[in-house]
Design an enzyme around this catalytic site. Sequence first.
Site, PDB file in Angstrom:
ATOM      1  N   HIS A  74       0.853  -1.190   0.000  1.00 25.05           N
ATOM      2  CA  HIS A  74       0.000   0.000   0.000  1.00 25.05           C
ATOM      3  C   HIS A  74       0.889   1.241   0.000  1.00 25.05           C
ATOM      4  O   HIS A  74       2.026   1.209   0.489  1.00 25.05           O
ATOM      5  CB  HIS A  74      -0.882   0.029   1.250  1.00 25.05           C
TER       6      HIS A  74
ATOM      7  N   CYS B  96      -2.977  -0.060   7.300  1.00 28.81           N
ATOM      8  CA  CYS B  96      -2.173   1.161   7.246  1.00 28.81           C
ATOM      9  C   CYS B  96      -2.406   2.039   8.478  1.00 28.81           C
ATOM     10  O   CYS B  96      -1.458   2.612   9.016  1.00 28.81           O
ATOM     11  CB  CYS B  96      -2.464   1.919   5.964  1.00 28.81           C
TER      12      CYS B  96
ATOM     13  N   CYS C  36      -6.625   2.254   5.301  1.00 29.15           N
ATOM     14  CA  CYS C  36      -7.306   0.999   5.631  1.00 29.15           C
ATOM     15  C   CYS C  36      -6.890   0.563   7.045  1.00 29.15           C
ATOM     16  O   CYS C  36      -6.035   1.202   7.664  1.00 29.15           O
ATOM     17  CB  CYS C  36      -6.911  -0.070   4.602  1.00 29.15           C
TER      18      CYS C  36
ATOM     19  N   GLU D   2       0.896   3.916   1.833  1.00 34.73           N
ATOM     20  CA  GLU D   2       1.373   4.359   3.145  1.00 34.73           C
ATOM     21  C   GLU D   2       2.519   3.491   3.663  1.00 34.73           C
ATOM     22  O   GLU D   2       3.496   4.006   4.210  1.00 34.73           O
ATOM     23  CB  GLU D   2       0.232   4.314   4.181  1.00 34.73           C
TER      24      GLU D   2
END
Length: 166
Positions: free
Chosen positions: A53, A86, A83, A55
């Site tokens: 992801h 993260c 999410c 992040e």
Amino acid sequence: MTQDERYMKEAIKQAKKAAAIEEVPIGCVIVYGDKIIGRGYNKRNLKKNTLAHAEIIAMNKASRVIGDWRLEDCTLYVTLEPCPMCAGAIVQARVPKVVIGSMNPKAGCAGSVLNVLQTEGFNHQVDVETGVLGDECSEMLSSFFKELRKLKKANKKKKDQSLTEK
């Protein structure tokens, strides 16, 4: 243009890189002092990795620059609300502030579905600012998914035609 808008524009640039490789366009930058020390964009499909992801990628880079897993003096800018994974990583890294472009009512954990970033039971809570260049961030995501649906529909039509021609 405010400082938050300036850095969100940088996160949007990262998101556009994701879109260019047909990933969900989510981008992130991490700022320390007045310098970007971590950049990331979604690479889940490219890397075949759930953890890729925006992040997480940006946090890994920022941690290497700082030389520590704690990102205590940093601000994280992300185009879409984090999410659960993260958000948990952000809390664990002790990031003091997160600036979010658009909220994610289906999976967001900075207030939409859950609020992991500000759960009082944790030893760290994050200041959250939302809606920075929110329309631009939302439009980028909406356009991406609209095109994806169009592409899927066209591919299905091709497949159906080839089956009926046999």
